[in-house]
Design an enzyme around this catalytic site. Structure first.
Site, PDB file in Angstrom:
ATOM      1  N   GLU A  43       0.858  -1.197   0.000  1.00 17.56           N
ATOM      2  CA  GLU A  43       0.000   0.000   0.000  1.00 17.56           C
ATOM      3  C   GLU A  43       0.889   1.240   0.000  1.00 17.56           C
ATOM      4  OE1 GLU A  43      -2.703   0.453   3.355  1.00 17.56           O
ATOM      5  OE2 GLU A  43      -2.774   2.616   3.000  1.00 17.56           O
ATOM      6  N   ARG A  47       0.525  10.338   0.516  1.00 21.44           N
ATOM      7  CA  ARG A  47       0.875  11.365   1.507  1.00 21.44           C
ATOM      8  C   ARG A  47       2.096  12.154   1.105  1.00 21.44           C
ATOM      9  NH1 ARG A  47       0.320   7.690   6.951  1.00 21.44           N
ATOM     10  NH2 ARG A  47      -1.511   6.606   6.182  1.00 21.44           N
ATOM     11  N   THR A  71      -4.635   5.955   1.660  1.00 25.35           N
ATOM     12  CA  THR A  71      -4.985   7.321   2.068  1.00 25.35           C
ATOM     13  C   THR A  71      -5.830   8.014   0.995  1.00 25.35           C
ATOM     14  OG1 THR A  71      -2.775   7.333   3.115  1.00 25.35           O
ATOM     15  CG2 THR A  71      -4.104   9.287   3.407  1.00 25.35           C
ATOM     16  N   LYS A 131     -11.143  -2.160   6.541  1.00 21.48           N
ATOM     17  CA  LYS A 131      -9.953  -1.843   7.347  1.00 21.48           C
ATOM     18  C   LYS A 131     -10.487  -1.286   8.676  1.00 21.48           C
ATOM     19  CE  LYS A 131      -6.477   1.864   7.245  1.00 21.48           C
ATOM     20  NZ  LYS A 131      -5.490   2.562   6.404  1.00 21.48           N
TER      21      LYS A 131
HETATM   22  C1  3PG Z   1      -1.268   4.535   8.461  1.00 20.94           C
HETATM   23  O1  3PG Z   1      -2.144   4.789   7.678  1.00 20.94           O
HETATM   24  O2  3PG Z   1      -0.338   5.300   8.769  1.00 20.94           O
HETATM   25  C2  3PG Z   1      -1.360   3.204   9.034  1.00 20.94           C
HETATM   26  O3  3PG Z   1      -2.335   3.192   9.981  1.00 20.94           O
HETATM   27  C3  3PG Z   1      -0.067   2.704   9.554  1.00 20.94           C
HETATM   28  O4  3PG Z   1      -0.103   2.737  10.905  1.00 20.94           O
HETATM   29  P1  3PG Z   1       1.194   2.292  11.720  1.00 20.94           P
HETATM   30  O5  3PG Z   1       2.272   3.280  11.361  1.00 20.94           O
HETATM   31  O6  3PG Z   1       0.734   2.409  13.139  1.00 20.94           O
HETATM   32  O7  3PG Z   1       1.512   0.888  11.302  1.00 20.94           O
END
Ligand code: 3PG
Length: 210
Positions: A43, A47, A71, A131
């Site tokens: 994924e 960002r 995201t 999710k």
């Molecule tokens: C995110 O979208 O940043 C995910 O939730 C990843 O979370 P983590 O950094 O706690 O694994």
């Protein structure tokens, strides 16, 4: 490759690495390192400015990988992700606008929910693979166990705050197909270009299902 079902994608590996890519030149070696360690479902989060270019580069150079875009928070993100070659999408939440956008693209969506009401709304839109986000803040293991009986048709990829230490307990739940996490691609290893280190983390993540 033809469009894959989101449940089939979720079953391919116990962990979906959540990737934040700042440098485009990291994209291909990162995808290669994760695939070499057995994590082929990736994924790439939208960002950073290079996220979509990273997806395109991975799709071209790493055919073994199943590259998703994460995201997704605006309808236009879906079109952008489709153009970049996304094979699945992930959103931290779901609104009617995002659900409508999801139905206009050919890749499947893994939408985020945090409450029973959000789960019901997502299911009414046709989504039964979800999710749980942010997983720890949403109640973690206890929440997933509580959701299993009333929503026996729903499966989850809990994400947010899960670690290599806590992942096995999540993966042992009957309604969890995989977990998401960023720990397999930490910024300090990316910055060093330590691809072997990332492959080692991926190999370890592959063995977390008891
Ligand atoms: C995110 O979208 O940043 C995910 O939730 C990843 O979370 P983590 O950094 O706690 O694994």
């Amino acid at each position: 490759m033809s469009t894959m079902n989101i449940r089939d994608i979720m079953k391919m590996a116990p962990v979906i690495p959540v990737l934040i890519i700042d440098k485009l030149e990291h994209a291909v070696p990162l995808a290669q390192a994760l695939c070499a360690g057995g994590l082929k479902v990736l994924e790439v989060t939208m960002r950073t400015p290079v996220a979509l270019a990273a997806v395109e580069a991975m799709r071209k150079a790493v055919p073994d990988a199943i590259v998703g875009v994460g995201t997704l928070t605006r309808p236009a993100d879906f079109t952008d992700a489709a153009q970049a070659g996304a094979q699945f999408g992930v959103s931290p939440g779901l609104t009617p606008e995002l659900a409508a956008a999801a139905h206009t693209v050919s890749f499947p969506l893994l939408p985020g929910i945090m409450t029973p009401t959000e789960l019901i709304a997502a299911r009414l839109q046709g989504f039964t693979a979800l999710k749980l986000f942010p997983a720890m803040q949403a109640g973690g293991i206890g929440m997933l166990k509580a959701l299993a009986s009333p929503f026996s048709d729903v499966v989850f990829c809990p994400t947010g705050g899960i670690t290599r230490e806590t992942a096995p307990d999540f993966l042992a739940l009957s309604n969890v197909l995989c977990v998401g996490g960023s720990w397999v691609a930490p910024a300090k290893l990316l910055d060093k270009g330590d691809w072997q280190g990332i492959t080692a983390l991926a190999q370890e993540a592959c063995s977390l299902r008891r």
